[in-house]
Scaffold this active site. Structure first.
Site, PDB file in Angstrom:
ATOM      1  CG  ASP A  91      94.798  43.510 -12.995  1.00 63.01           C
ATOM      2  OD1 ASP A  91      95.748  43.694 -12.217  1.00 63.01           O
ATOM      3  OD2 ASP A  91      94.476  44.334 -13.867  1.00 63.01           O
ATOM      4  N   GLY A  94      98.951  40.543 -15.954  1.00 64.17           N
ATOM      5  CA  GLY A  94      99.211  39.920 -17.254  1.00 64.17           C
ATOM      6  C   GLY A  94      98.730  40.758 -18.424  1.00 64.17           C
ATOM      7  CG  ASP A 307      87.111  44.294 -14.965  1.00 65.05           C
ATOM      8  OD1 ASP A 307      87.873  45.145 -15.483  1.00 65.05           O
ATOM      9  OD2 ASP A 307      87.240  43.074 -15.164  1.00 65.05           O
ATOM     10  CB  CYS A 345      69.462  58.989 -14.042  1.00 64.62           C
ATOM     11  SG  CYS A 345      70.899  58.600 -13.031  1.00 64.62           S
ATOM     12  CB  CYS A 347      72.926  59.540 -10.171  1.00 61.75           C
ATOM     13  SG  CYS A 347      73.303  60.742 -11.478  1.00 61.75           S
ATOM     14  CB  CYS A 350      70.318  62.832 -13.170  1.00 62.74           C
ATOM     15  SG  CYS A 350      71.339  62.083 -14.456  1.00 62.74           S
ATOM     16  CG  HIS A 376      75.313  60.121 -15.265  1.00 65.80           C
ATOM     17  ND1 HIS A 376      73.991  59.963 -14.899  1.00 65.80           N
ATOM     18  CD2 HIS A 376      75.419  59.603 -16.528  1.00 65.80           C
ATOM     19  CE1 HIS A 376      73.323  59.389 -15.883  1.00 65.80           C
ATOM     20  NE2 HIS A 376      74.166  59.160 -16.889  1.00 65.80           N
TER      21      HIS A 376
END
Length: 410
Positions: A91, A94, A307, A345, A347, A350, A376
């Protein structure tokens, strides 16, 4: 251009695309985890790769203060510095300068501010922001803008928007004159975790993806500068900002100045009304949003990039996102819960740990709690975007959106 954007399919307003950068291909719509100081808090780069992160966001203001752009440049730019071979967006600084409130003073030339670290005085201008971002070497960098506070009257909002437009022109001018100074080059040492050689190239040094090479096999324009749309919470000013920023000409456009205290309904209204005026063939980026439901909704409106610090910040406070809604793992009711955090899930968290164990780690103030919670939440966000892309591919984006909003809450 170093970035190329291609739309493969649409479903209503939603777009399925590919954004090609010098450090890899990005499937859009995409969610970008925030690695403020060249680090996603508590999660190493190899885990981010395993999670399927395609692009990270890093912060110009924070990296300028520490470790400093000269250090990052000398070490080959952010990619080599943080051993991250995939795409990066920085970024402009700012929004962070805007957040300093009483520690800043805005003028036509730029912003004078005091560091939140030690109180030292610094100055950011469009030219300085470009100099820093070129030195950091991200694939996509942002024009320096002024973020308008909320609430603000029309006169103040218009003056801020006009300032942002003038700063956008100065940002582009400096970028075009200095873009060759990006710290990518075959003479730079390769970092641990750098990209493997491709197309028969020898290992080590800079690896330039085929789509980012010129006819001589060397790197073409290395970075892309995106413009930022401002205009506060005024539809007409947002339209004017969009049209005039497009006249300046950028390869991508961001909608900035949101999540500054306005109601969420107003955020959505500003996003939707601004999207109407952005080019269909350029990537559209909404900065600083949002909840899982919001990123799905914005993708359905035609946003390509988003984002937010929410998944990582919430994780550190024990707030976890699941297919059945939010879970506050700190609550005592999970102390003997043997079930996974989210049965739907896949992942690594999990699949391995119980709610009881995650609750214990958080209650014991173990660092591992923040790590596992963050893994997670990031996985949930990334999986959500994969499902969005799959739904667009099938032409069912609206059905998926309805499913998200109708989920039962725990």
């Amino acid at each position: 251009m170093s970035t190329q954007f291609q739309i493969a399919k649409t479903a209503g307003s939603a777009r399925l695309g590919r954004l090609l950068t010098p450090h890899g291909e990005i499937e859009t719509p995409v969610f970008m985890p925030v690695g403020t100081v060249a680090s996603v808090k508590g999660v190493s780069q190899d885990i981010l790769e395993d999670l399927g992160v395609q692009i990270l966001l890093s912060n110009t203001y924070h990296l300028y203060l520490r470790p400093g752009v000269d250090t990052v440049r000398k070490l080959g730019g952010l990619h080599r510095f943080m051993a991250w071979p995939r795409a990066i967006l920085t970024d402009s600084g700012g929004f962070q300068v805007f957040s300093l409130n009483e520690l800043r003073k805005v003028s036509e030339e730029g912003v004078t501010f005091r560091s939140h670290l030690d109180g030292s005085s610094h100055f950011f201008s469009p030219e300085k922001s470009m100099e820093i971002q070129i030195g950091l070497g991200a694939d996509i960098i942002m024009a320096f803008d002024e973020c308008t506070e909320f609430p603000a009257d029309r006169a103040r909002t218009q003056a801020s928007m006009e300032m942002t437009l003038r700063w956008a022109e100065r940002s582009k001018k400096y970028f075009e004159e200095h873009k060759h100074e990006v710290p990518w080059g075959s003479s730079q040492p390769s970092a641990v975790g750098s990209q493997p050689a491709e197309d028969g190239e020898a290992g080590g040094g800079k690896q330039i993806p085929r789509f980012a090479r010129n006819d001589n096999g060397e790197g073409s324009r290395t970075q892309s500068l995106f413009g930022i749309i401002q205009g506060g919470m005024d539809r007409d000013l947002r339209k004017e900002s969009a049209l005039r920023t497009i006249e300046i000409g950028f390869p991508g456009y961001a909608i900035g100045g949101l999540s500054v205290g306005e109601p969420r309904e107003l955020t959505r209204d500003m996003v939707e009304s601004t999207l109407e005026h952005l080019p269909a063939d350029k990537p559209r980026y909404v900065m600083g949003v949002g909840t899982p439901e919001e990123i799905v909704e914005y993708a359905s409106l035609g946003v390509d990039m988003m984002d937010c610090v929410l998944p990582t910040r919430a994780a550190r406070h024990g707030l976890l996102f699941t297919s059945e809604g939010k879970v506050s793992i700190k609550q005592a009711r999970y102390a003997q819960d043997q079930g996974p955090l989210d049965a739907n899930c896949s992942c690594r968290v999990c699949q391995r740990y119980s709610r009881a164990y995650l609750r214990h780690l958080y209650a014991a103030n173990e660092v591992l709690a923040q790590v596992l919670n963050t893994v997670h939440n990031l996985s949930f966000y990334l999986d959500t975007m994969r499902r969005v892309r799959h739904s667009i591919q099938l032409g069912e984006a609206s059905r998926f959106l309805s499913d998200i909003w109708s989920r039962p809450k725990p």
